[in-house]
Design a protein around this motif. Sequence first.
Motif, PDB file in Angstrom:
ATOM      1  N   TRP A 253       0.601  -1.143   0.118  1.00 16.98           N
ATOM      2  CA  TRP A 253       0.081  -0.011   0.190  1.00 16.98           C
ATOM      3  C   TRP A 253       0.730   1.290  -0.193  1.00 16.98           C
ATOM      4  O   TRP A 253       0.438   2.253   0.573  1.00 16.98           O
ATOM      5  CB  TRP A 253      -0.952  -0.266   1.019  1.00 16.98           C
ATOM      6  CG  TRP A 253      -2.050  -1.011   1.392  1.00 16.98           C
ATOM      7  CD1 TRP A 253      -2.188  -2.098   0.135  1.00 16.98           C
ATOM      8  CD2 TRP A 253      -2.596  -1.644   2.433  1.00 16.98           C
ATOM      9  NE1 TRP A 253      -3.196  -3.015   0.623  1.00 16.98           N
ATOM     10  CE2 TRP A 253      -3.241  -2.797   2.046  1.00 16.98           C
ATOM     11  CE3 TRP A 253      -2.558  -1.241   3.639  1.00 16.98           C
ATOM     12  CZ2 TRP A 253      -4.167  -3.245   2.845  1.00 16.98           C
ATOM     13  CZ3 TRP A 253      -3.370  -2.064   4.566  1.00 16.98           C
ATOM     14  CH2 TRP A 253      -3.988  -3.152   4.156  1.00 16.98           C
ATOM     15  N   PHE A 254       1.750   1.260  -0.769  1.00 18.32           N
ATOM     16  CA  PHE A 254       2.879   2.461  -1.023  1.00 18.32           C
ATOM     17  C   PHE A 254       2.810   2.988  -2.304  1.00 18.32           C
ATOM     18  O   PHE A 254       1.851   2.461  -2.998  1.00 18.32           O
ATOM     19  CB  PHE A 254       4.214   1.883  -0.694  1.00 18.32           C
ATOM     20  CG  PHE A 254       4.816   0.946  -1.488  1.00 18.32           C
ATOM     21  CD1 PHE A 254       5.403   1.401  -2.716  1.00 18.32           C
ATOM     22  CD2 PHE A 254       4.304  -0.507  -1.499  1.00 18.32           C
ATOM     23  CE1 PHE A 254       6.053   0.170  -3.458  1.00 18.32           C
ATOM     24  CE2 PHE A 254       4.835  -1.358  -2.478  1.00 18.32           C
ATOM     25  CZ  PHE A 254       5.715  -1.031  -3.422  1.00 18.32           C
ATOM     26  N   ASN A 255       3.403   3.693  -2.849  1.00 21.10           N
ATOM     27  CA  ASN A 255       3.448   4.270  -4.224  1.00 21.10           C
ATOM     28  C   ASN A 255       4.945   4.308  -4.522  1.00 21.10           C
ATOM     29  O   ASN A 255       5.912   4.266  -3.919  1.00 21.10           O
ATOM     30  CB  ASN A 255       3.032   5.667  -4.384  1.00 21.10           C
ATOM     31  CG  ASN A 255       1.279   5.709  -4.546  1.00 21.10           C
ATOM     32  OD1 ASN A 255       1.187   5.360  -5.659  1.00 21.10           O
ATOM     33  ND2 ASN A 255       0.530   5.868  -3.616  1.00 21.10           N
ATOM     34  N   ALA A 256       4.993   4.039  -5.981  1.00 24.88           N
ATOM     35  CA  ALA A 256       6.371   3.994  -6.596  1.00 24.88           C
ATOM     36  C   ALA A 256       6.473   5.008  -7.920  1.00 24.88           C
ATOM     37  O   ALA A 256       5.509   4.941  -8.612  1.00 24.88           O
ATOM     38  CB  ALA A 256       6.932   2.616  -7.064  1.00 24.88           C
ATOM     39  N   VAL A 257       7.399   5.724  -8.080  1.00 32.34           N
ATOM     40  CA  VAL A 257       7.459   6.698  -9.176  1.00 32.34           C
ATOM     41  C   VAL A 257       8.935   6.677  -9.823  1.00 32.34           C
ATOM     42  O   VAL A 257       9.754   6.498  -9.100  1.00 32.34           O
ATOM     43  CB  VAL A 257       6.955   8.079  -8.720  1.00 32.34           C
ATOM     44  CG1 VAL A 257       5.611   8.025  -8.260  1.00 32.34           C
ATOM     45  CG2 VAL A 257       8.087   8.487  -7.611  1.00 32.34           C
ATOM     46  N   GLN A 258       8.886   7.133 -11.003  1.00 31.98           N
ATOM     47  CA  GLN A 258      10.488   7.502 -11.435  1.00 31.98           C
ATOM     48  C   GLN A 258      10.469   9.172 -11.597  1.00 31.98           C
ATOM     49  O   GLN A 258       9.641  10.036 -12.036  1.00 31.98           O
ATOM     50  CB  GLN A 258      10.414   7.181 -13.026  1.00 31.98           C
ATOM     51  CG  GLN A 258      11.510   7.597 -13.756  1.00 31.98           C
ATOM     52  CD  GLN A 258      11.741   7.321 -14.990  1.00 31.98           C
ATOM     53  OE1 GLN A 258      10.847   6.630 -15.687  1.00 31.98           O
ATOM     54  NE2 GLN A 258      13.013   7.669 -15.662  1.00 31.98           N
ATOM     55  N   TYR A 259      11.408   9.426 -11.051  1.00 34.94           N
ATOM     56  CA  TYR A 259      11.955  11.130 -11.194  1.00 34.94           C
ATOM     57  C   TYR A 259      13.479  11.031 -11.634  1.00 34.94           C
ATOM     58  O   TYR A 259      14.313  10.461 -11.074  1.00 34.94           O
ATOM     59  CB  TYR A 259      11.849  11.624  -9.691  1.00 34.94           C
ATOM     60  CG  TYR A 259      12.595  13.200  -9.741  1.00 34.94           C
ATOM     61  CD1 TYR A 259      11.559  14.248 -10.565  1.00 34.94           C
ATOM     62  CD2 TYR A 259      13.704  13.471  -9.101  1.00 34.94           C
ATOM     63  CE1 TYR A 259      12.249  15.296 -10.358  1.00 34.94           C
ATOM     64  CE2 TYR A 259      14.059  14.600  -9.337  1.00 34.94           C
ATOM     65  CZ  TYR A 259      13.231  15.754  -9.950  1.00 34.94           C
ATOM     66  OH  TYR A 259      13.794  16.957 -10.227  1.00 34.94           O
ATOM     67  N   GLY A 260      13.591  11.690 -12.851  1.00 37.58           N
ATOM     68  CA  GLY A 260      15.075  11.777 -13.138  1.00 37.58           C
ATOM     69  C   GLY A 260      15.633  10.188 -13.792  1.00 37.58           C
ATOM     70  O   GLY A 260      14.905   9.467 -14.397  1.00 37.58           O
ATOM     71  N   ARG A 261      16.812  10.086 -13.239  1.00 34.48           N
ATOM     72  CA  ARG A 261      17.324   8.764 -13.246  1.00 34.48           C
ATOM     73  C   ARG A 261      17.092   7.671 -12.369  1.00 34.48           C
ATOM     74  O   ARG A 261      17.707   6.731 -12.414  1.00 34.48           O
ATOM     75  CB  ARG A 261      18.890   8.940 -13.761  1.00 34.48           C
ATOM     76  CG  ARG A 261      19.125   9.912 -14.776  1.00 34.48           C
ATOM     77  CD  ARG A 261      20.680  10.184 -14.871  1.00 34.48           C
ATOM     78  NE  ARG A 261      21.500   8.995 -15.180  1.00 34.48           N
ATOM     79  CZ  ARG A 261      21.843   8.559 -16.162  1.00 34.48           C
ATOM     80  NH1 ARG A 261      21.391   9.206 -17.458  1.00 34.48           N
ATOM     81  NH2 ARG A 261      22.493   7.425 -16.284  1.00 34.48           N
TER      82      ARG A 261
ATOM     83  N   GLY B 111      -2.707   8.395  -2.713  1.00 36.88           N
ATOM     84  CA  GLY B 111      -2.329   8.671  -3.891  1.00 36.88           C
ATOM     85  C   GLY B 111      -1.237   9.310  -4.259  1.00 36.88           C
ATOM     86  O   GLY B 111      -0.967  10.405  -3.475  1.00 36.88           O
ATOM     87  N   SER B 112      -0.618   9.341  -5.451  1.00 35.08           N
ATOM     88  CA  SER B 112       0.688  10.207  -5.657  1.00 35.08           C
ATOM     89  C   SER B 112       0.909  10.049  -7.137  1.00 35.08           C
ATOM     90  O   SER B 112       0.667   9.299  -8.089  1.00 35.08           O
ATOM     91  CB  SER B 112       1.802   9.637  -4.928  1.00 35.08           C
ATOM     92  OG  SER B 112       2.495   8.415  -5.625  1.00 35.08           O
ATOM     93  N   VAL B 113       1.674  11.326  -7.541  1.00 38.05           N
ATOM     94  CA  VAL B 113       2.174  11.644  -9.078  1.00 38.05           C
ATOM     95  C   VAL B 113       3.140  12.528  -9.065  1.00 38.05           C
ATOM     96  O   VAL B 113       3.050  13.451  -8.177  1.00 38.05           O
ATOM     97  CB  VAL B 113       0.773  12.187  -9.661  1.00 38.05           C
ATOM     98  CG1 VAL B 113       0.296  13.385  -9.539  1.00 38.05           C
ATOM     99  CG2 VAL B 113       1.220  11.860 -11.214  1.00 38.05           C
ATOM    100  N   VAL B 114       4.133  12.422  -9.919  1.00 41.56           N
ATOM    101  CA  VAL B 114       5.189  13.504 -10.062  1.00 41.56           C
ATOM    102  C   VAL B 114       4.750  14.566 -11.202  1.00 41.56           C
ATOM    103  O   VAL B 114       4.269  13.960 -12.194  1.00 41.56           O
ATOM    104  CB  VAL B 114       6.389  12.670 -10.715  1.00 41.56           C
ATOM    105  CG1 VAL B 114       7.583  13.781 -11.064  1.00 41.56           C
ATOM    106  CG2 VAL B 114       6.802  11.803  -9.514  1.00 41.56           C
ATOM    107  N   LEU B 115       4.922  15.805 -10.799  1.00 41.21           N
ATOM    108  CA  LEU B 115       4.802  16.874 -11.755  1.00 41.21           C
ATOM    109  C   LEU B 115       5.758  17.834 -11.670  1.00 41.21           C
ATOM    110  O   LEU B 115       6.284  18.231 -10.251  1.00 41.21           O
ATOM    111  CB  LEU B 115       3.577  17.549 -11.712  1.00 41.21           C
ATOM    112  CG  LEU B 115       2.079  17.251 -12.382  1.00 41.21           C
ATOM    113  CD1 LEU B 115       0.907  17.968 -12.169  1.00 41.21           C
ATOM    114  CD2 LEU B 115       2.544  16.936 -13.922  1.00 41.21           C
TER     115      LEU B 115
END
Length: 663
Positions: free
Chosen positions: A439-447, A490-494
């Motif tokens: 129940w976590f979140n995973a995202v890409q940011y940069g490299r 909820g999470s999202v990269v902007l």
Amino acid sequence: MDLREKLNEHRRQNFLCDVNLIVEQRKFPAHKFVLAATSEYFSNMFVDEAPPLPPMHSTENDEQKENGKILQPKEDDENELVVDASSKNGHKAESNEMQSDDKVGNSANGTFGKSEKIIADVELEGAKANGFEAILKFLYTARFSCKAETVMEVLHNARVLKLSDVMQNCLVYLCQNMTVLQCIPTYQMALQYNYFPLVASCKQIVLNKFSELLVTKHFLEMSPVLLCQMLSDDNLKIPDEKLAMRAVIKWIMHDITVRKSLADRMLASIRFSYINTSDFLTELDKCKDVVYLKERFEACQVFKSDKSLLSGAFSLSFESNIGKDGSQKFPELVSMQHIPRKSYRPKIILTGGVSSYRNSIIDWCDNYDLFAHSWSQSNRLAISRSGHCMVHFDHRLLFLIGGQRSPDEFLNSVEIYDSADDRFRPTPSTQSLLKARKWFNAVQYGRNVYVVGGYSGDGPLDSIETYSPKTANSSWTSFAALDVAIFSFGSVVLGQELFISGGVINSSNSEELRSFCFKSKKVSQRSSMHLKRSQHCLVAVKDCLYAIGGRNCSEGVLKSVERYSIMDDAWTKVSAMSSARAGACAVVFDGLIYVFGGRAHLSIPVATTRKGANGGIVDPEMEVYDPMTNQWNFLPVDNNNANQFAGRSYAAAVLMQPLINSS
């Protein structure tokens, strides 16, 4: 050691061998009786068909014939032969025992019609020394074994010696262990001798590994028929269509004099709608010295798509194919191919979760084709997971991270998608998360890839871990900490920020929106949502965030949706979904939001739900939201068993973007 193995050992030691099989000037000692007993080919070689011998008879019979008296044998019973009593020297017939002796004697003298040929050396024309040992081993032991580097020679020898069992074993081995370097020569051989299952296996290798085949010398040996078949196939796995154009140019330029006339057949199979102008010109430059070929390609560049893939319709312009007199320069080049190949069609990959079909945590991996509107099943995950995450890193690497295997078993393991085999494979334990979590979140940011928050056996987490896929021998390391421990958010990269909405904080659902800056590692508070939410979806379309569905303690499962404007730092209610959903999946493609799965009711635990009650899981219809019209619509699903695919909650989904660039 059994008898067969003992005989084979004698052969290898040249013990009591009576024939030498000469293959390409190499001698292979063997025993004729073993070869003749196990192979019709060698039996015919070592044994002669002899004429039948005259019947055995006694001198007494000859004397009786001379006196004009013919014996009339009678069988009184099956053990005694009686001679007619009118005979001059009548006597009792020979017993059956004597008959048996005569039969044995006749057999020894060739009554069976066969005699041994005396042969010391036999030259086997057409056979190959490489791989011949495997043939002999099979004839002696009835056990088949071969290696990848000799299987073609073994198959050739089996065909020469008419050993159908060995041929079948070779064909099965080739079908299961075909390599890129073998597929073209094997295809040509299989086609010549009508080995149709092997032909199909070779074609599948070409379709799946076309990019690898393109850089080998065997690609240039492909027949025009096979190349056209492959280029016309929707299942050809290539990262983008320019590779098909590159293949045609390379193949034709290898023998331009002969192959120039085949250009039109090849060009008709290329999907020019999916090659942008810059890539087209780059590839075209490779044949700039061949005017004819360059003109044919330029005539095909007119096919351009100006609508989304989902529309299924394309607007085509033919201006550059029109001559000064208004006629088409190359009318035969009007392409019939405007459908994207499956390898670069936009699709949603859905993994794991709690299935309404199985009523349990599953290890399924499924694909939704956004062009054909249909689900298909891929190879399964290494282990069952729910409450996990996926990250599509740089549109190339697909990571599946963490989750739970059962209510009491949290996971820190990671799987990575192997596109060649179309399956997820576990990464080494050195590349596992520092902390098992769900129940976590995973995202890409940069490299880098980041995992944020979640829930472990010790409770909620505030930690952020990071991993660099492009760094050799990289492992997960601690990066920072949030201001609170949080899960089911909820999470999202902007831009340079990670936006985190809702979730469970201090055992309560939250309506807060916070942003985490990757550079400063600081958390900032933003305007709160209208409703408290956890187990919801958060996606970004342009400069707006959308919080979709979820649950809270007062209202249960939600179907409401809110939009957040980053410029105004304000939330606005927008049209609600048709179904309430918690633990659903959402992706964005072409400016539209796709939502599927989730649970509509939380009061009935999945583990205790009767079979067929659906566990409170929403039906598998996919809802699509258009921010421009503020409307939700159901997306058609072309599967009778769609419930197996989308009817699940707490799964992970990611969009595989098509590799098509605008001109």
